[in-house]
Design a protein around this motif. Sequence first.
Motif, PDB file in Angstrom:
ATOM      1  N   ALA A  14      -0.589   4.577  -4.798  1.00 18.04           N
ATOM      2  CA  ALA A  14      -1.483   5.617  -4.292  1.00 18.04           C
ATOM      3  C   ALA A  14      -2.675   5.078  -3.509  1.00 18.04           C
ATOM      4  N   ASP A  15      -3.056   3.819  -3.725  1.00 18.80           N
ATOM      5  CA  ASP A  15      -4.211   3.281  -2.989  1.00 18.80           C
ATOM      6  C   ASP A  15      -3.860   2.915  -1.548  1.00 18.80           C
ATOM      7  N   GLY A  16      -2.551   2.946  -1.185  1.00 13.49           N
ATOM      8  CA  GLY A  16      -2.130   2.694   0.172  1.00 13.49           C
ATOM      9  C   GLY A  16      -2.062   1.230   0.564  1.00 13.49           C
ATOM     10  N   ARG A  17      -2.272   0.337  -0.381  1.00 14.65           N
ATOM     11  CA  ARG A  17      -2.247  -1.097  -0.093  1.00 14.65           C
ATOM     12  C   ARG A  17      -0.961  -1.715  -0.644  1.00 14.65           C
ATOM     13  N   VAL A  18      -0.516  -2.782  -0.006  1.00 16.25           N
ATOM     14  CA  VAL A  18       0.705  -3.470  -0.446  1.00 16.25           C
ATOM     15  C   VAL A  18       0.384  -4.296  -1.688  1.00 16.25           C
ATOM     16  N   TRP A  19       1.221  -4.134  -2.723  1.00 17.86           N
ATOM     17  CA  TRP A  19       1.134  -4.920  -3.954  1.00 17.86           C
ATOM     18  C   TRP A  19       2.417  -5.727  -4.085  1.00 17.86           C
ATOM     19  N   ILE A  20       2.297  -6.945  -4.596  1.00 14.85           N
ATOM     20  CA  ILE A  20       3.417  -7.861  -4.738  1.00 14.85           C
ATOM     21  C   ILE A  20       3.663  -8.132  -6.217  1.00 14.85           C
ATOM     22  N   ASN A  21       4.931  -8.097  -6.627  1.00 14.24           N
ATOM     23  CA  ASN A  21       5.322  -8.363  -8.008  1.00 14.24           C
ATOM     24  C   ASN A  21       5.575  -9.874  -8.152  1.00 14.24           C
ATOM     25  N   LEU A  22       4.641 -10.562  -8.777  1.00 13.99           N
ATOM     26  CA  LEU A  22       4.731 -12.018  -8.908  1.00 13.99           C
ATOM     27  C   LEU A  22       5.962 -12.456  -9.691  1.00 13.99           C
ATOM     28  N   GLU A  23       6.303 -11.726 -10.729  1.00 16.09           N
ATOM     29  CA  GLU A  23       7.467 -12.091 -11.551  1.00 16.09           C
ATOM     30  C   GLU A  23       8.755 -12.025 -10.742  1.00 16.09           C
TER      31      GLU A  23
END
Length: 66
Positions: A40-49
Amino acid sequence: MLKWVKLEKYCELSGDTPDAVDSKKRSGKWLEGTHWRVPADGRVWINLEEVEKWAETSKPLKRRAA
């Protein structure tokens, strides 16, 4: 350890650039919802695992003989 980090933090930790991440996304090497997402914040998040699993199981590119 955090599971998901914002793109900027991932790049800081890994040495990858945002363009390198975009390339992995566009080529289908990284899957939306698994390796990356945009909440919802509109930013790209990366899953480290999941990125670590991908790095461990990916086959290296074959190099041509010189």
